[in-house]
Design a protein around this motif. Structure first.
Motif, PDB file in Angstrom:
ATOM      1  N   LYS A 107       7.486  10.494  23.791  1.00 51.46           N
ATOM      2  CA  LYS A 107       7.392  10.997  25.164  1.00 51.46           C
ATOM      3  C   LYS A 107       8.750  10.918  25.854  1.00 51.46           C
ATOM      4  CE  LYS A 107       4.232  10.695  29.097  1.00 51.46           C
ATOM      5  NZ  LYS A 107       3.029  10.029  29.636  1.00 51.46           N
ATOM      6  N   LEU A 108       9.452   9.813  25.644  1.00 52.88           N
ATOM      7  CA  LEU A 108      10.766   9.660  26.267  1.00 52.88           C
ATOM      8  C   LEU A 108      11.743  10.692  25.728  1.00 52.88           C
ATOM      9  CD1 LEU A 108      12.734   8.223  28.102  1.00 52.88           C
ATOM     10  CD2 LEU A 108      13.086   6.499  26.329  1.00 52.88           C
ATOM     11  N   GLN A 109      11.675  10.995  24.436  1.00 53.42           N
ATOM     12  CA  GLN A 109      12.575  11.990  23.857  1.00 53.42           C
ATOM     13  C   GLN A 109      12.349  13.371  24.455  1.00 53.42           C
ATOM     14  OE1 GLN A 109      11.865  11.167  19.620  1.00 53.42           O
ATOM     15  NE2 GLN A 109      14.018  10.619  19.418  1.00 53.42           N
ATOM     16  N   LYS A 110      11.114  13.700  24.772  1.00 46.42           N
ATOM     17  CA  LYS A 110      10.836  14.990  25.420  1.00 46.42           C
ATOM     18  C   LYS A 110      11.462  15.032  26.818  1.00 46.42           C
ATOM     19  CE  LYS A 110       6.524  15.913  22.943  1.00 46.42           C
ATOM     20  NZ  LYS A 110       5.047  16.070  23.045  1.00 46.42           N
ATOM     21  N   ILE A 111      11.397  13.912  27.529  1.00 50.38           N
ATOM     22  CA  ILE A 111      12.024  13.843  28.859  1.00 50.38           C
ATOM     23  C   ILE A 111      13.546  13.947  28.725  1.00 50.38           C
ATOM     24  CG2 ILE A 111      12.404  12.374  30.879  1.00 50.38           C
ATOM     25  CD1 ILE A 111       9.603  11.180  30.382  1.00 50.38           C
ATOM     26  N   LEU A 112      14.107  13.273  27.717  1.00 54.15           N
ATOM     27  CA  LEU A 112      15.550  13.344  27.479  1.00 54.15           C
ATOM     28  C   LEU A 112      15.984  14.762  27.145  1.00 54.15           C
ATOM     29  CD1 LEU A 112      16.225  10.116  25.355  1.00 54.15           C
ATOM     30  CD2 LEU A 112      16.627  10.457  27.792  1.00 54.15           C
ATOM     31  N   THR A 113      15.140  15.488  26.421  1.00 54.02           N
ATOM     32  CA  THR A 113      15.458  16.876  26.087  1.00 54.02           C
ATOM     33  C   THR A 113      15.599  17.718  27.349  1.00 54.02           C
ATOM     34  OG1 THR A 113      14.249  16.691  23.987  1.00 54.02           O
ATOM     35  CG2 THR A 113      14.677  18.913  24.819  1.00 54.02           C
TER      36      THR A 113
ATOM     37  N   ALA B 234      25.901  11.889  30.336  1.00 55.77           N
ATOM     38  CA  ALA B 234      25.799  12.613  29.060  1.00 55.77           C
ATOM     39  C   ALA B 234      25.871  11.638  27.882  1.00 55.77           C
ATOM     40  CB  ALA B 234      26.923  13.642  28.966  1.00 55.77           C
ATOM     41  N   ALA B 235      26.796  10.681  27.966  1.00 53.03           N
ATOM     42  CA  ALA B 235      26.925   9.691  26.890  1.00 53.03           C
ATOM     43  C   ALA B 235      25.648   8.881  26.740  1.00 53.03           C
ATOM     44  CB  ALA B 235      28.110   8.770  27.177  1.00 53.03           C
ATOM     45  N   SER B 236      25.041   8.512  27.870  1.00 53.16           N
ATOM     46  CA  SER B 236      23.818   7.705  27.834  1.00 53.16           C
ATOM     47  C   SER B 236      22.667   8.476  27.197  1.00 53.16           C
ATOM     48  CB  SER B 236      23.448   7.269  29.254  1.00 53.16           C
ATOM     49  OG  SER B 236      22.336   6.408  29.246  1.00 53.16           O
ATOM     50  N   LEU B 237      22.564   9.778  27.491  1.00 57.45           N
ATOM     51  CA  LEU B 237      21.505  10.591  26.893  1.00 57.45           C
ATOM     52  C   LEU B 237      21.607  10.583  25.370  1.00 57.45           C
ATOM     53  CD1 LEU B 237      21.513  13.686  29.300  1.00 57.45           C
ATOM     54  CD2 LEU B 237      19.655  12.044  29.022  1.00 57.45           C
ATOM     55  N   VAL B 238      22.819  10.758  24.859  1.00 57.22           N
ATOM     56  CA  VAL B 238      23.039  10.793  23.407  1.00 57.22           C
ATOM     57  C   VAL B 238      22.754   9.425  22.792  1.00 57.22           C
ATOM     58  CG1 VAL B 238      24.762  11.137  21.603  1.00 57.22           C
ATOM     59  CG2 VAL B 238      24.733  12.647  23.601  1.00 57.22           C
ATOM     60  N   VAL B 239      23.244   8.361  23.438  1.00 55.00           N
ATOM     61  CA  VAL B 239      23.068   7.009  22.894  1.00 55.00           C
ATOM     62  C   VAL B 239      21.598   6.608  22.868  1.00 55.00           C
ATOM     63  CG1 VAL B 239      23.534   4.563  23.324  1.00 55.00           C
ATOM     64  CG2 VAL B 239      25.389   6.231  23.481  1.00 55.00           C
ATOM     65  N   ILE B 240      20.869   6.891  23.943  1.00 59.60           N
ATOM     66  CA  ILE B 240      19.443   6.544  23.978  1.00 59.60           C
ATOM     67  C   ILE B 240      18.683   7.293  22.892  1.00 59.60           C
ATOM     68  CG2 ILE B 240      17.318   6.716  25.347  1.00 59.60           C
ATOM     69  CD1 ILE B 240      18.973   6.135  27.833  1.00 59.60           C
ATOM     70  N   TRP B 241      19.007   8.585  22.728  1.00 57.75           N
ATOM     71  CA  TRP B 241      18.358   9.369  21.669  1.00 57.75           C
ATOM     72  C   TRP B 241      18.624   8.736  20.304  1.00 57.75           C
ATOM     73  CZ3 TRP B 241      15.514  14.005  22.270  1.00 57.75           C
ATOM     74  CH2 TRP B 241      15.119  14.608  21.085  1.00 57.75           C
ATOM     75  N   GLY B 242      19.872   8.339  20.073  1.00 57.04           N
ATOM     76  CA  GLY B 242      20.217   7.704  18.800  1.00 57.04           C
ATOM     77  C   GLY B 242      19.479   6.399  18.578  1.00 57.04           C
ATOM     78  N   ILE B 243      19.358   5.586  19.637  1.00 54.34           N
ATOM     79  CA  ILE B 243      18.648   4.308  19.523  1.00 54.34           C
ATOM     80  C   ILE B 243      17.175   4.534  19.213  1.00 54.34           C
ATOM     81  CG2 ILE B 243      17.881   2.265  20.801  1.00 54.34           C
ATOM     82  CD1 ILE B 243      20.563   2.314  22.277  1.00 54.34           C
ATOM     83  N   LEU B 244      16.577   5.536  19.873  1.00 55.00           N
ATOM     84  CA  LEU B 244      15.163   5.836  19.635  1.00 55.00           C
ATOM     85  C   LEU B 244      14.926   6.287  18.204  1.00 55.00           C
ATOM     86  CD1 LEU B 244      14.196   7.710  22.947  1.00 55.00           C
ATOM     87  CD2 LEU B 244      13.728   5.337  22.333  1.00 55.00           C
ATOM     88  N   GLU B 245      15.912   6.983  17.613  1.00 52.41           N
ATOM     89  CA  GLU B 245      15.778   7.449  16.234  1.00 52.41           C
ATOM     90  C   GLU B 245      16.005   6.316  15.228  1.00 52.41           C
ATOM     91  OE1 GLU B 245      14.961  10.354  14.798  1.00 52.41           O
ATOM     92  OE2 GLU B 245      14.449  11.239  16.752  1.00 52.41           O
ATOM     93  N   LEU B 246      16.984   5.466  15.495  1.00 49.86           N
ATOM     94  CA  LEU B 246      17.375   4.443  14.526  1.00 49.86           C
ATOM     95  C   LEU B 246      16.602   3.137  14.666  1.00 49.86           C
ATOM     96  CD1 LEU B 246      21.261   4.911  14.634  1.00 49.86           C
ATOM     97  CD2 LEU B 246      19.671   5.742  12.881  1.00 49.86           C
ATOM     98  N   SER B 247      16.147   2.822  15.873  1.00 51.95           N
ATOM     99  CA  SER B 247      15.526   1.525  16.124  1.00 51.95           C
ATOM    100  C   SER B 247      14.341   1.224  15.205  1.00 51.95           C
ATOM    101  CB  SER B 247      15.110   1.415  17.590  1.00 51.95           C
ATOM    102  OG  SER B 247      14.575   0.144  17.859  1.00 51.95           O
ATOM    103  N   PRO B 248      13.393   2.164  15.013  1.00 54.45           N
ATOM    104  CA  PRO B 248      12.259   1.846  14.133  1.00 54.45           C
ATOM    105  C   PRO B 248      12.687   1.562  12.687  1.00 54.45           C
ATOM    106  CG  PRO B 248      11.804   3.791  15.475  1.00 54.45           C
ATOM    107  CD  PRO B 248      13.258   3.493  15.627  1.00 54.45           C
ATOM    108  N   LYS B 249      13.814   2.160  12.261  1.00 54.41           N
ATOM    109  CA  LYS B 249      14.277   1.973  10.881  1.00 54.41           C
ATOM    110  C   LYS B 249      15.062   0.679  10.721  1.00 54.41           C
ATOM    111  CE  LYS B 249      14.706   7.004  10.552  1.00 54.41           C
ATOM    112  NZ  LYS B 249      15.641   8.147  10.411  1.00 54.41           N
ATOM    113  N   VAL B 250      15.840   0.336  11.756  1.00 53.11           N
ATOM    114  CA  VAL B 250      16.714  -0.838  11.663  1.00 53.11           C
ATOM    115  C   VAL B 250      15.996  -2.103  12.114  1.00 53.11           C
ATOM    116  CG1 VAL B 250      18.889  -1.861  12.458  1.00 53.11           C
ATOM    117  CG2 VAL B 250      18.744   0.607  12.004  1.00 53.11           C
TER     118      VAL B 250
END
Length: 470
Positions: free
Chosen positions: A81-87, A112-128
């Motif tokens: 849901k958060l990723q859709k809002i970020l989009t 802009a930097a925060s949008l990219v970083v949050i997206w990256g954390i949301l993608e990597l966090s479940p894996k790491v």
């Protein structure tokens, strides 16, 4: 009163209604289990209209996505849901970049930097981080990753693209915490609206009972959040994601409070949000336990009646302010310029005055009140060297390089002092300590502008100096 002291309608005044709409749409999106495309499009459009009139809107939206990220790592909203809002935020940022004729300050911003970083954390966090998301140490890890990643990415993008338009923003923040000073920073912080929030504001909030009511609401929200997991799940299931909205708006209130404390002008965003949070005193989900003992209507009426005592006095004070704008010396100046100078004569002077010269006489100017451009800040610094203690010959040489024909000198800028260390000569002492102690050039020009300048017009406020070519 939500207006900031002493100032006419500002850029943020035109943006703010769209922020209200944007937050309403965001609250609706947080409330519904499944986001529909129409809601995201509406959020994107409201973002665009909020950012277009005021490019500093990006800092307000930065606090919003930071609050949403905090809500996410606490487990109140799923990452999808958060990723859709970020989009929606990313799309609106790109559209604004285009509509602002390629304003690079947006693409290299903290937002802009925060949008990219949050997206990256949301993608990597479940894996790491393969653990229960609600554990506190994970909040700290992800929060630190966001902060470090945002600052680093912003610095790298600014370095790669060679953008320094918003460099002064970081310096202003440094001045708030470590007392950093330079010319550009003092130009901001010496103005009352960019100083820390004045002590009278929380006093007024308290007298009208706005702050006490919000503190009670905030305390009840904290109690709800810290209750056991089972009760929280019941709230989420039967309260229509009510707890999620509460946590987000509470965090957003904290963010607005920090902004307003650091920069008084930004209480424009704090005061209305305090009122929104105070309205939760009517919420049955929060105060149902109290409404079993007291009629809701009785409680609300009693609070409003107590608020009205100080509120009516405040309104009467505002209504009693009568005034009319009049600036006869400036009218004389503008009329003189239109009659006695060529259409292509180039002018320099104080930023507000230059805006009037451009608007009323259509003469070319070398600086104006837009200060969010590195090149323009550099030109303004050269123009304001007339109020330094530099030699007249050096100042004239730099003005000629800018192509200036006439300089409008204002004696008030030379002698006025809003607070210690904030007269123009004192500001220049920080920037140019080598000439500290000398008589300010503006003082010398007020007495006799020769031989480097020629006085061609003078009234009670303004002196026009013609710059003869060498």
């Amino acid at each position: 009163c939500t207006r900031v002291m002493w100032t006419p309608p500002l850029r943020e005044s035109f943006s703010y209604p769209f922020l209200v709409l944007q937050m309403l749409l965001l609250t609706y999106i947080l409330r519904i289990p499944n986001i529909n495309t129409g809601s995201l499009i509406a959020l994107c459009v409201s973002n665009i209209f909020f950012m277009l009139p005021w490019q500093f809107a990006q800092f307000v939206l930065l606090t919003q996505i930071a609050s949403l990220f905090a809500v996410c790592i606490m487990g109140y909203i799923d990452s999808c849901k958060l990723q859709k809002i970020l989009t929606a935020h990313m799309v609106s940022l790109v559209v604004c970049f285009i509509l602002m004729f390629g304003n690079s300050m947006l693409l290299t911003s903290y937002y802009a930097a925060s949008l990219v970083v949050i997206w990256g954390i949301l993608e990597l966090s479940p894996k790491v981080l393969k653990s229960v998301r609600r554990e506190v140490y994970l909040w700290v890890i992800e929060g630190c990753a966001w902060l470090f990643g945002t600052v680093t990415l912003k610095y790298l993008t600014s370095l790669v693209f060679g953008i320094a338009d918003d460099a002064h923003i970081g310096n202003i923040l440094k001045s708030k915490f470590i007392g950093y000073k330079d010319f550009d920073t003092l130009m901001y912080t010496c103005a009352a609206e960019f100083d820390f929030m004045e002590k009278e504001t929380p006093v007024r909030y308290t007298k009208t009972l706005l702050l006490p009511v919000v503190l009670v609401v905030f305390g009840v929200i904290i109690k709800r959040v810290t209750t056991n997991e089972k009760y929280a799940n019941i709230m989420l299931l039967y309260g229509g994601l009510f707890l999620l909205q509460l946590v987000y708006h509470a965090l957003q209130l904290l963010a607005y409070s920090v902004l307003a404390i650091l920069i008084m002008r930004l209480k424009l965003f704090l005061t209305p949000h305090l009122c929104v949070m105070a309205s939760l005193v009517c919420s049955k989900q929060l105060f149902g336990w109290l409404f079993c003992k007291i009629q809701p209507k009785t409680l609300v009426f009693a609070i409003l009646a107590l608020m009205a005592i100080e509120g009516s006095a405040n309104l009467q004070t505002q209504w009693n302010i009568m005034g009319e704008f009049s600036n006869l010396p400036q009218e004389e100046l503008l009329e003189w310029i239109k009659v006695n100078t060529r259409q292509d004569a180039v002018f320099a002077g104080a930023m507000p005055t230059m805006a009037s010269v451009k608007l009323s006489t259509l003469r070319p100017i070398v600086n104006h009140p837009h200060y969010e451009d590195a090149g323009l800040r550099a030109r303004t610094k050269v123009v304001y060297s007339m109020y330094s203690r530099k030699p007249a010959k050096e100042v004239k040489r730099e003005l000629i390089k800018l192509g200036v024909n006439y300089y409008i000198l204002e004696e008030s800028l030379c002698v006025s002092r809003k607070k210690p260390g904030c007269s123009m000569p004192e500001i220049w002492d920080v920037e140019d300590p080598a000439n500290s102690g000398k008589i300010p050039l503006c003082t010398l020009m007020s007495k006799d502008s020769r031989p480097y300048f020629i006085t061609v017009f003078e009234n009670s406020n303004y002196r026009v100096l013609k710059i003869p070519k060498e």
